[in-house]
Design a protein around this motif. Structure first.
Motif, PDB file in Angstrom:
ATOM      1  N   ILE A  22       0.802  -1.203  -0.141  1.00  0.00           N
ATOM      2  CA  ILE A  22      -0.123   0.216  -0.021  1.00  0.00           C
ATOM      3  C   ILE A  22       0.822   1.177  -0.026  1.00  0.00           C
ATOM      4  CG2 ILE A  22      -1.576   1.596   1.515  1.00  0.00           C
ATOM      5  CD1 ILE A  22      -2.921  -1.190   2.111  1.00  0.00           C
ATOM      6  N   GLY A  23       1.727   1.155   0.851  1.00  0.00           N
ATOM      7  CA  GLY A  23       2.796   2.242   0.834  1.00  0.00           C
ATOM      8  C   GLY A  23       3.275   2.503  -0.516  1.00  0.00           C
ATOM      9  N   ILE A  24       3.944   1.464  -1.075  1.00  0.00           N
ATOM     10  CA  ILE A  24       4.611   1.701  -2.668  1.00  0.00           C
ATOM     11  C   ILE A  24       3.393   2.298  -3.432  1.00  0.00           C
ATOM     12  CG2 ILE A  24       5.299   0.320  -4.760  1.00  0.00           C
ATOM     13  CD1 ILE A  24       6.917  -1.622  -2.359  1.00  0.00           C
ATOM     14  N   LEU A  25       2.407   1.852  -3.485  1.00  0.00           N
ATOM     15  CA  LEU A  25       1.130   2.236  -4.254  1.00  0.00           C
ATOM     16  C   LEU A  25       0.963   3.662  -3.897  1.00  0.00           C
ATOM     17  CD1 LEU A  25      -1.281  -0.859  -4.324  1.00  0.00           C
ATOM     18  CD2 LEU A  25       0.197   0.009  -6.201  1.00  0.00           C
ATOM     19  N   ILE A  26       0.976   4.047  -2.817  1.00  0.00           N
ATOM     20  CA  ILE A  26       0.513   5.436  -2.401  1.00  0.00           C
ATOM     21  C   ILE A  26       1.735   6.520  -3.076  1.00  0.00           C
ATOM     22  CG2 ILE A  26       0.537   7.063  -0.666  1.00  0.00           C
ATOM     23  CD1 ILE A  26      -0.965   5.059   0.926  1.00  0.00           C
ATOM     24  N   ALA A  27       3.181   5.971  -2.943  1.00  0.00           N
ATOM     25  CA  ALA A  27       4.329   6.690  -3.204  1.00  0.00           C
ATOM     26  C   ALA A  27       4.087   6.710  -4.867  1.00  0.00           C
ATOM     27  CB  ALA A  27       5.469   6.070  -2.867  1.00  0.00           C
ATOM     28  N   LEU A  28       3.853   5.683  -5.613  1.00  0.00           N
ATOM     29  CA  LEU A  28       3.661   5.653  -7.017  1.00  0.00           C
ATOM     30  C   LEU A  28       2.669   6.671  -7.411  1.00  0.00           C
ATOM     31  CD1 LEU A  28       3.975   1.928  -7.730  1.00  0.00           C
ATOM     32  CD2 LEU A  28       5.768   3.747  -8.500  1.00  0.00           C
ATOM     33  N   GLN A  29       1.574   6.520  -6.771  1.00  0.00           N
ATOM     34  CA  GLN A  29       0.479   7.464  -7.203  1.00  0.00           C
ATOM     35  C   GLN A  29       0.742   8.932  -7.043  1.00  0.00           C
ATOM     36  OE1 GLN A  29      -2.443   6.576  -8.270  1.00  0.00           O
ATOM     37  NE2 GLN A  29      -3.312   8.547  -8.486  1.00  0.00           N
ATOM     38  N   ILE A  30       1.146   9.279  -5.694  1.00  0.00           N
ATOM     39  CA  ILE A  30       2.066  10.659  -5.584  1.00  0.00           C
ATOM     40  C   ILE A  30       2.899  11.182  -6.790  1.00  0.00           C
ATOM     41  CG2 ILE A  30       3.162  12.060  -4.120  1.00  0.00           C
ATOM     42  CD1 ILE A  30       1.947  10.505  -1.781  1.00  0.00           C
ATOM     43  N   ASN A  31       3.567   9.983  -7.122  1.00  0.00           N
ATOM     44  CA  ASN A  31       4.658  10.423  -7.972  1.00  0.00           C
ATOM     45  C   ASN A  31       4.066  10.477  -9.359  1.00  0.00           C
ATOM     46  OD1 ASN A  31       7.427  10.318  -8.973  1.00  0.00           O
ATOM     47  ND2 ASN A  31       6.714   8.898 -10.493  1.00  0.00           N
ATOM     48  N   ASN A  32       2.928   9.772  -9.702  1.00  0.00           N
ATOM     49  CA  ASN A  32       2.303   9.784 -10.780  1.00  0.00           C
ATOM     50  C   ASN A  32       1.282  11.304 -10.990  1.00  0.00           C
ATOM     51  OD1 ASN A  32       3.157   7.462 -12.045  1.00  0.00           O
ATOM     52  ND2 ASN A  32       1.156   6.349 -11.279  1.00  0.00           N
ATOM     53  N   TRP A  33       1.002  11.474  -9.839  1.00  0.00           N
ATOM     54  CA  TRP A  33       0.227  12.864  -9.578  1.00  0.00           C
ATOM     55  C   TRP A  33       1.084  14.000 -10.035  1.00  0.00           C
ATOM     56  CZ3 TRP A  33       0.587  17.128  -6.319  1.00  0.00           C
ATOM     57  CH2 TRP A  33      -0.560  18.006  -6.259  1.00  0.00           C
ATOM     58  N   ASN A  34       2.502  13.874  -9.384  1.00  0.00           N
ATOM     59  CA  ASN A  34       3.282  14.941  -9.658  1.00  0.00           C
ATOM     60  C   ASN A  34       3.718  15.038 -11.129  1.00  0.00           C
ATOM     61  OD1 ASN A  34       3.396  16.146  -7.075  1.00  0.00           O
ATOM     62  ND2 ASN A  34       5.045  14.593  -6.465  1.00  0.00           N
ATOM     63  N   GLU A  35       3.934  13.833 -11.660  1.00  0.00           N
ATOM     64  CA  GLU A  35       4.169  13.960 -12.949  1.00  0.00           C
ATOM     65  C   GLU A  35       3.107  14.401 -14.197  1.00  0.00           C
ATOM     66  OE1 GLU A  35       7.243  12.987 -14.644  1.00  0.00           O
ATOM     67  OE2 GLU A  35       7.976  13.055 -12.487  1.00  0.00           O
ATOM     68  N   ASN A  36       2.020  14.086 -13.649  1.00  0.00           N
ATOM     69  CA  ASN A  36       0.783  14.549 -14.350  1.00  0.00           C
ATOM     70  C   ASN A  36       0.547  16.201 -14.478  1.00  0.00           C
ATOM     71  OD1 ASN A  36       0.179  12.187 -15.452  1.00  0.00           O
ATOM     72  ND2 ASN A  36      -1.408  11.550 -13.677  1.00  0.00           N
ATOM     73  N   ARG A  37       0.774  16.424 -12.963  1.00  0.00           N
ATOM     74  CA  ARG A  37       0.746  18.065 -12.735  1.00  0.00           C
ATOM     75  C   ARG A  37       1.734  18.765 -13.420  1.00  0.00           C
ATOM     76  NH1 ARG A  37       3.459  21.186  -9.527  1.00  0.00           N
ATOM     77  NH2 ARG A  37       4.327  19.527  -8.526  1.00  0.00           N
ATOM     78  N   LYS A  38       3.124  18.160 -13.516  1.00  0.00           N
ATOM     79  CA  LYS A  38       4.046  18.720 -14.312  1.00  0.00           C
ATOM     80  C   LYS A  38       3.701  18.741 -15.738  1.00  0.00           C
ATOM     81  CE  LYS A  38       7.901  17.675 -11.223  1.00  0.00           C
ATOM     82  NZ  LYS A  38       9.284  16.768 -11.048  1.00  0.00           N
ATOM     83  N   SER A  39       3.253  17.618 -16.358  1.00  0.00           N
ATOM     84  CA  SER A  39       3.048  17.540 -17.803  1.00  0.00           C
ATOM     85  C   SER A  39       1.883  18.160 -18.227  1.00  0.00           C
ATOM     86  CB  SER A  39       2.455  15.968 -17.962  1.00  0.00           C
ATOM     87  OG  SER A  39       2.134  15.707 -19.363  1.00  0.00           O
ATOM     88  N   ASN A  40       0.654  18.537 -17.309  1.00  0.00           N
ATOM     89  CA  ASN A  40      -0.330  19.384 -17.549  1.00  0.00           C
ATOM     90  C   ASN A  40       0.004  20.676 -17.414  1.00  0.00           C
ATOM     91  OD1 ASN A  40      -2.407  17.652 -17.771  1.00  0.00           O
ATOM     92  ND2 ASN A  40      -2.892  17.520 -15.620  1.00  0.00           N
ATOM     93  N   ALA A  41       1.044  21.115 -16.794  1.00  0.00           N
ATOM     94  CA  ALA A  41       1.400  22.563 -16.607  1.00  0.00           C
ATOM     95  C   ALA A  41       2.158  22.948 -17.999  1.00  0.00           C
ATOM     96  CB  ALA A  41       2.679  22.920 -15.546  1.00  0.00           C
ATOM     97  N   ILE A  42       3.098  22.066 -18.475  1.00  0.00           N
ATOM     98  CA  ILE A  42       3.674  21.957 -19.770  1.00  0.00           C
ATOM     99  C   ILE A  42       2.867  22.048 -20.869  1.00  0.00           C
ATOM    100  CG2 ILE A  42       5.303  20.951 -21.510  1.00  0.00           C
ATOM    101  CD1 ILE A  42       6.878  19.683 -18.980  1.00  0.00           C
ATOM    102  N   LEU A  43       1.898  21.338 -20.943  1.00  0.00           N
ATOM    103  CA  LEU A  43       0.715  21.327 -21.885  1.00  0.00           C
ATOM    104  C   LEU A  43       0.036  22.621 -21.932  1.00  0.00           C
ATOM    105  CD1 LEU A  43      -0.548  19.602 -23.987  1.00  0.00           C
ATOM    106  CD2 LEU A  43      -2.450  18.814 -22.440  1.00  0.00           C
ATOM    107  N   LYS A  44      -0.416  23.187 -20.693  1.00  0.00           N
ATOM    108  CA  LYS A  44      -1.233  24.318 -20.806  1.00  0.00           C
ATOM    109  C   LYS A  44      -0.191  25.309 -21.522  1.00  0.00           C
ATOM    110  CE  LYS A  44      -4.751  23.395 -17.525  1.00  0.00           C
ATOM    111  NZ  LYS A  44      -5.550  23.753 -16.276  1.00  0.00           N
TER     112      LYS A  44
END
Length: 379
Positions: free
Chosen positions: A34-56
């Protein structure tokens, strides 16, 4: 913390509580997963946030390009509509001339430059080059690629047509036709053609007239095609702008409202203000401190827009007349006023306006040529 969990496991083994030990071990594994999944989710969220910022950011750059292209197309459409209208008037006038020399001189009515088109496609092309265009959703990406194709096609076609037009005009120039002011001049005669040296310049009028008329007919046909293509391109940009702006949650105003600066007279006109109200508004402004652009060029721009794009010469005449009153010492205001009068068939007052313009600027070549034409007509 690790020692704490290790001690629990060891105590369970010492007490021979194997069943509890396995339950605990499974629970510990689940917690780790669960801890690993949460970490991955947070990492994915950060990556998506960065990607969305670049896209915008890319979207914002594209929007700026689209705004500039929309303005460019609007300006070119206005110019093309003017050229096409002038050519239609010229065709009828050309046929009514009684001499070849007069017919050639009539071409001074025509606008020679074909004009290149340079669209603002740097952002899209950069995205394609770097591969970042893959960040953009496919349906928008395809529209952007199509837009580049349309723009390149229009630009390349305009360039090819311009070169062909200039080639024909050069042929006329060799016979003595001056491309600058389009009058026949002896010094323009090309001495590199021995056969033509034996001819008088007057002998070339017929050939010059045919070449020039054909060149401008070619130009007119292509301008009509370009006009229709640009109108389609304008609608395409409008649609694409709205799609991207939706992706930006409506960050930008509608493209029509940002076509002109908020402090321009054109903006007031597109907002629904009448010519009379705009003129009254200008009169109320302090020339030294107003935030609005009320220069002679800005007023002229409004007049030409109404005359050529909106097709309301009577309303345009109000603007041009006011400009001569607001800037009485500016030769160009009288020149434009004369052009509008001439367009409406009022030759008598047009002559007065052009003479006034020439009085203010004796080097005003346009006024000289128009007055010469009008004098020739009266003979």
């Amino acid at each position: 913390m690790i020692k704490f969990f290790r001690k629990i496991r060891q105590d369970l083994l010492k007490e021979n509580k194997t069943k509890k030990y396995f339950k605990y071990a499974v629970g510990e594994i689940i917690l780790v997963v669960i801890g690993i999944l949460i970490a991955l989710q947070i990492n994915n969220w950060n990556e998506n946030r960065k990607s969305n910022a670049i896209l915008k950011n890319y979207y914002s750059q594209i929007v700026e390009d689209l705004k500039q292209d929309y303005n460019l197309i609007n300006s070119r459409i206005s110019s093309l509509e003017t050229n096409i209208k002038i050519y239609e008037d010229f065709k009828e006038d050309f046929q009514n001339q009684t001499s070849l020399k007069a017919a050639v001189i009539r071409t001074t009515k025509l606008d020679a430059p074909f004009g290149y088109l340079e669209f603002n496609s740097n952002t899209i092309k950069t995205l394609s080059t770097t591969g970042d265009i893959k960040r953009i959703p496919e349906y928008i990406r395809n529209k952007l690629i199509t837009l580049i194709y349309i723009q390149d096609n229009v630009s390349n076609t305009a360039q090819i047509n311009n070169e062909m037009f200039l080639k024909e005009m050069m042929n006329a120039s060799r016979l003595g036709y001056n491309q600058t002011n389009r009058f026949i001049e002896k010094e323009n005669f090309d001495d590199s053609y021995p056969l033509l040296n034996a001819l008088k310049i007057e002998d070339n009028y017929r050939e010059i007239a045919l070449i020039v008329k054909a060149a401008f007919k070619f130009k007119n046909v292509n301008e009509v095609v370009q006009l229709n293509t640009l109108k389609g391109g304008k609608a395409y940009i409008h649609n694409l702008y709205n799609i991207i702006n939706k992706e930006l949650d409506g960050l930008y105003k509608s493209i029509e409202s940002i076509t002109y600066d908020n402090n321009s007279l054109m903006f007031l006109y597109t907002e629904g203000k009448s010519v009379d109200k705009i003129i009254a508004f200008i009169k109320q402004q302090d020339r030294e401190s107003t935030v609005y652009n009320i220069s002679e060029n800005e007023i002229n721009l409004l007049g030409y827009h109404i005359m050529n794009s909106i097709k309301q010469p009577k309303e345009a005449l109000k603007v041009f007349r006011f400009n001569t009153e607001f800037y009485p010492d500016a030769f160009n205001t009288h020149d434009s006023y004369g052009e509008c009068l001439l367009r409406m068939g009022d030759k008598e007052n047009a002559i007065k306006a052009y003479k006034k313009s020439l009085e203010l600027n004796t080097d005003n070549q346009n006024a000289i040529e128009v007055l010469s034409e009008l004098k020739l007509e009266q003979q």
